[in-house]
Design a protein around this motif. Sequence first.
Motif, PDB file in Angstrom:
ATOM      1  N   GLY A 133      65.549  10.038-137.496  1.00 19.35           N
ATOM      2  CA  GLY A 133      65.635  11.609-138.059  1.00 19.35           C
ATOM      3  C   GLY A 133      64.352  12.367-138.143  1.00 19.35           C
ATOM      4  N   HIS A 134      64.409  13.431-138.838  1.00 22.09           N
ATOM      5  CA  HIS A 134      63.187  14.582-138.647  1.00 22.09           C
ATOM      6  C   HIS A 134      62.297  14.209-139.697  1.00 22.09           C
ATOM      7  CE1 HIS A 134      65.526  17.120-135.906  1.00 22.09           C
ATOM      8  NE2 HIS A 134      66.406  17.337-136.811  1.00 22.09           N
ATOM      9  N   ALA A 135      62.709  13.226-140.599  1.00 19.86           N
ATOM     10  CA  ALA A 135      61.556  12.843-141.478  1.00 19.86           C
ATOM     11  C   ALA A 135      60.438  11.898-140.865  1.00 19.86           C
ATOM     12  CB  ALA A 135      62.034  11.868-142.447  1.00 19.86           C
ATOM     13  N   ASP A 136      60.717  11.474-139.512  1.00 25.80           N
ATOM     14  CA  ASP A 136      59.877  10.677-138.939  1.00 25.80           C
ATOM     15  C   ASP A 136      59.967  10.808-137.409  1.00 25.80           C
ATOM     16  OD1 ASP A 136      57.595   8.818-138.352  1.00 25.80           O
ATOM     17  OD2 ASP A 136      58.932   7.125-138.600  1.00 25.80           O
ATOM     18  N   PRO A 137      59.903  12.026-136.840  1.00 25.52           N
ATOM     19  CA  PRO A 137      60.253  12.215-135.453  1.00 25.52           C
ATOM     20  C   PRO A 137      59.429  11.444-134.371  1.00 25.52           C
ATOM     21  CG  PRO A 137      59.276  14.097-136.155  1.00 25.52           C
ATOM     22  CD  PRO A 137      59.328  13.251-137.457  1.00 25.52           C
ATOM     23  N   ALA A 138      58.332  11.203-134.703  1.00 28.78           N
ATOM     24  CA  ALA A 138      57.362  10.483-133.757  1.00 28.78           C
ATOM     25  C   ALA A 138      57.531   9.045-133.947  1.00 28.78           C
ATOM     26  CB  ALA A 138      55.989  10.942-133.880  1.00 28.78           C
ATOM     27  N   GLY A 139      58.036   8.507-135.153  1.00 31.24           N
ATOM     28  CA  GLY A 139      58.338   6.972-135.257  1.00 31.24           C
ATOM     29  C   GLY A 139      57.041   6.284-135.758  1.00 31.24           C
ATOM     30  N   GLN A 140      56.247   7.070-136.326  1.00 31.69           N
ATOM     31  CA  GLN A 140      55.011   6.615-136.723  1.00 31.69           C
ATOM     32  C   GLN A 140      55.068   5.556-137.800  1.00 31.69           C
ATOM     33  OE1 GLN A 140      52.078   6.807-135.141  1.00 31.69           O
ATOM     34  NE2 GLN A 140      51.200   5.661-136.356  1.00 31.69           N
ATOM     35  N   ALA A 141      55.963   6.035-138.921  1.00 36.73           N
ATOM     36  CA  ALA A 141      56.203   5.178-139.973  1.00 36.73           C
ATOM     37  C   ALA A 141      56.931   3.748-139.562  1.00 36.73           C
ATOM     38  CB  ALA A 141      57.002   5.683-141.270  1.00 36.73           C
ATOM     39  N   PHE A 142      57.801   3.873-138.669  1.00 33.11           N
ATOM     40  CA  PHE A 142      58.712   3.075-137.945  1.00 33.11           C
ATOM     41  C   PHE A 142      57.642   1.851-137.278  1.00 33.11           C
ATOM     42  CE2 PHE A 142      60.323   0.898-134.264  1.00 33.11           C
ATOM     43  CZ  PHE A 142      60.970  -0.063-134.694  1.00 33.11           C
ATOM     44  N   GLY A 143      56.836   2.609-136.262  1.00 29.61           N
ATOM     45  CA  GLY A 143      55.947   1.831-135.803  1.00 29.61           C
ATOM     46  C   GLY A 143      55.030   0.897-136.479  1.00 29.61           C
ATOM     47  N   GLU A 144      54.328   1.577-137.492  1.00 31.62           N
ATOM     48  CA  GLU A 144      53.656   0.660-138.481  1.00 31.62           C
ATOM     49  C   GLU A 144      54.311  -0.414-139.368  1.00 31.62           C
ATOM     50  OE1 GLU A 144      51.211   2.770-141.168  1.00 31.62           O
ATOM     51  OE2 GLU A 144      51.150   4.802-140.026  1.00 31.62           O
ATOM     52  N   ARG A 145      55.688  -0.118-139.601  1.00 27.25           N
ATOM     53  CA  ARG A 145      56.213  -1.320-140.270  1.00 27.25           C
ATOM     54  C   ARG A 145      56.734  -2.285-139.055  1.00 27.25           C
ATOM     55  NH1 ARG A 145      58.980   2.845-142.477  1.00 27.25           N
ATOM     56  NH2 ARG A 145      60.805   2.694-141.031  1.00 27.25           N
ATOM     57  N   ALA A 146      57.122  -2.091-138.139  1.00 29.65           N
ATOM     58  CA  ALA A 146      57.515  -2.877-137.084  1.00 29.65           C
ATOM     59  C   ALA A 146      56.433  -3.670-136.257  1.00 29.65           C
ATOM     60  CB  ALA A 146      58.426  -1.988-135.693  1.00 29.65           C
ATOM     61  N   SER A 147      55.267  -3.088-136.083  1.00 30.52           N
ATOM     62  CA  SER A 147      54.225  -3.579-135.606  1.00 30.52           C
ATOM     63  C   SER A 147      53.501  -4.765-136.730  1.00 30.52           C
ATOM     64  CB  SER A 147      53.036  -2.909-135.355  1.00 30.52           C
ATOM     65  OG  SER A 147      53.387  -1.836-134.376  1.00 30.52           O
ATOM     66  N   ARG A 148      53.618  -4.471-137.936  1.00 34.61           N
ATOM     67  CA  ARG A 148      53.037  -5.566-138.868  1.00 34.61           C
ATOM     68  C   ARG A 148      54.062  -6.899-138.810  1.00 34.61           C
ATOM     69  NH1 ARG A 148      53.458  -2.302-142.874  1.00 34.61           N
ATOM     70  NH2 ARG A 148      55.475  -2.935-143.886  1.00 34.61           N
ATOM     71  N   LEU A 149      55.236  -6.638-138.422  1.00 35.47           N
ATOM     72  CA  LEU A 149      56.192  -7.658-138.589  1.00 35.47           C
ATOM     73  C   LEU A 149      55.970  -8.484-137.126  1.00 35.47           C
ATOM     74  CD1 LEU A 149      59.294  -6.079-140.307  1.00 35.47           C
ATOM     75  CD2 LEU A 149      57.812  -7.933-141.132  1.00 35.47           C
ATOM     76  N   LEU A 150      55.996  -7.731-136.045  1.00 31.71           N
ATOM     77  CA  LEU A 150      55.636  -8.287-134.842  1.00 31.71           C
ATOM     78  C   LEU A 150      54.252  -9.021-134.914  1.00 31.71           C
ATOM     79  CD1 LEU A 150      57.175  -5.304-132.704  1.00 31.71           C
ATOM     80  CD2 LEU A 150      57.952  -7.605-132.704  1.00 31.71           C
ATOM     81  N   LEU A 151      53.429  -8.492-135.508  1.00 30.37           N
ATOM     82  CA  LEU A 151      52.064  -9.152-135.313  1.00 30.37           C
ATOM     83  C   LEU A 151      52.192 -10.533-136.019  1.00 30.37           C
ATOM     84  CD1 LEU A 151      49.597  -6.403-135.840  1.00 30.37           C
ATOM     85  CD2 LEU A 151      49.363  -8.054-134.007  1.00 30.37           C
ATOM     86  N   GLN A 152      52.857 -10.577-136.938  1.00 31.85           N
ATOM     87  CA  GLN A 152      53.181 -11.856-137.738  1.00 31.85           C
ATOM     88  C   GLN A 152      53.909 -12.732-137.072  1.00 31.85           C
ATOM     89  OE1 GLN A 152      55.097 -10.592-141.307  1.00 31.85           O
ATOM     90  NE2 GLN A 152      53.209  -9.539-142.349  1.00 31.85           N
ATOM     91  N   ALA A 153      54.818 -12.383-136.316  1.00 32.68           N
ATOM     92  CA  ALA A 153      55.934 -13.400-135.352  1.00 32.68           C
ATOM     93  C   ALA A 153      55.254 -13.563-134.328  1.00 32.68           C
ATOM     94  CB  ALA A 153      57.404 -12.468-135.463  1.00 32.68           C
ATOM     95  N   PHE A 154      54.606 -12.762-133.707  1.00 28.99           N
ATOM     96  CA  PHE A 154      54.050 -13.016-132.209  1.00 28.99           C
ATOM     97  C   PHE A 154      52.599 -13.256-132.172  1.00 28.99           C
ATOM     98  CE2 PHE A 154      58.373 -11.350-131.371  1.00 28.99           C
ATOM     99  CZ  PHE A 154      58.704 -11.792-130.475  1.00 28.99           C
ATOM    100  N   SER A 155      51.830 -12.537-132.937  1.00 30.19           N
ATOM    101  CA  SER A 155      50.483 -12.468-132.974  1.00 30.19           C
ATOM    102  C   SER A 155      49.936 -11.593-131.549  1.00 30.19           C
ATOM    103  CB  SER A 155      49.715 -13.915-132.552  1.00 30.19           C
ATOM    104  OG  SER A 155      49.801 -14.102-131.158  1.00 30.19           O
ATOM    105  N   SER A 156      48.615 -11.046-131.405  1.00 32.34           N
ATOM    106  CA  SER A 156      48.342 -10.298-130.685  1.00 32.34           C
ATOM    107  C   SER A 156      48.342 -10.739-129.124  1.00 32.34           C
ATOM    108  CB  SER A 156      47.108  -9.597-130.927  1.00 32.34           C
ATOM    109  OG  SER A 156      46.088 -10.826-130.983  1.00 32.34           O
ATOM    110  N   SER A 157      48.725 -12.039-129.108  1.00 32.29           N
ATOM    111  CA  SER A 157      48.538 -12.657-127.721  1.00 32.29           C
ATOM    112  C   SER A 157      50.056 -12.428-127.160  1.00 32.29           C
ATOM    113  CB  SER A 157      48.607 -14.020-127.916  1.00 32.29           C
ATOM    114  OG  SER A 157      49.531 -14.897-128.506  1.00 32.29           O
ATOM    115  N   ARG A 158      51.147 -11.820-127.600  1.00 37.79           N
ATOM    116  CA  ARG A 158      52.260 -11.761-126.969  1.00 37.79           C
ATOM    117  C   ARG A 158      52.743 -10.140-127.348  1.00 37.79           C
ATOM    118  NH1 ARG A 158      51.446 -15.705-124.769  1.00 37.79           N
ATOM    119  NH2 ARG A 158      52.757 -17.402-124.473  1.00 37.79           N
ATOM    120  N   LEU A 159      52.010  -9.353-127.596  1.00 40.91           N
ATOM    121  CA  LEU A 159      52.027  -7.862-127.765  1.00 40.91           C
ATOM    122  C   LEU A 159      51.525  -6.956-126.944  1.00 40.91           C
ATOM    123  CD1 LEU A 159      52.220  -7.576-131.803  1.00 40.91           C
ATOM    124  CD2 LEU A 159      53.950  -8.112-130.116  1.00 40.91           C
TER     125      LEU A 159
END
Length: 299
Positions: free
Chosen positions: A223-249
């Motif tokens: 929605g309009h509270a985060d139209p660029a997805g920046q807050a989502f991107g920060e949360r998701a990236s943190r979890l993905l880094l933990q799960a995949f490490s930077s070698s799979r992102l």
Amino acid sequence: MSRSPFEAAGADGDGFADRWHARTDASVSAIDGHAHVFVQGLPMLRERRHTPDYSATVDDYARQLAAQRISHGVLVQPSFLGTDNTFLLGVLARYPKRFRAVVVVEPEIAEARLEALARCGVVGVRLNLLGTALPDLAQPSWQRFMARIKALDWHIEVQRQAVDLPYLLNPMLRSGCKVVVDHFGRPEPRQGTADPGFQYLLGQGDSGQVWVKLSGAYRCAAGHADPAGQAFGERASRLLLQAFSSSRLLWGSDWPHTQHRQWVDFAAAKASLAQWVPDPLARLNVLRHTAQDLFKFSQ
């Protein structure tokens, strides 16, 4: 005499991409792992989700790369062009040192054609399944196709809502294919990282066969509270880094940000990565080393 769409794009531009490509130093410094180029007048699918009313020329794209000090890019076939990869392959042939490509093909494509695409610099195939029926990957034709992709050492790039990722990824992984998941896995915006499909994706970090693109966070925005997805991107990236490490992102600009151009531009997309991956060494992996290996860019 009429010109091809690619010739027309070159004539309408200022030759910036030619000058950029001609530079002697083509060493890899950073890679944009997901972008699109197209021009008005290309034949489009009759049934399509989007019809752009503008061109995204290779001159424009090269200018964005140069401004952000990105040396190379991966061009992905847009959904509205279907399996006609002619324009994309024309760009690839003209700038072979700078670009790799991910194409869209039918699973029944001839073996000789696949081999020809590999020689052109194609490194993967895309299954853009938004708004379409899910394929039955257990069918013999798909099993043969995945075996051929594995033999070429290509990857299969998947774009689909996260809820369907288990259905799609499980047979791909059993086939031994490399799989690249587009745009954070496309979780349902209201659920975000709690989406069961996204949680499934996190569980594939140990497979060694799955990569995820940190791109198009605005396509997962709530929605309009985060139209660029920046807050989502920060949360998701943190979890993905933990799960995949930077070698799979991988990072991708998703330029020209179709249907979301009002929320983001190339510079903002690049700047987001520093917030999503704050550690400089991890960010260098995402921007360079991981992408260089997967997309087969020479040293």
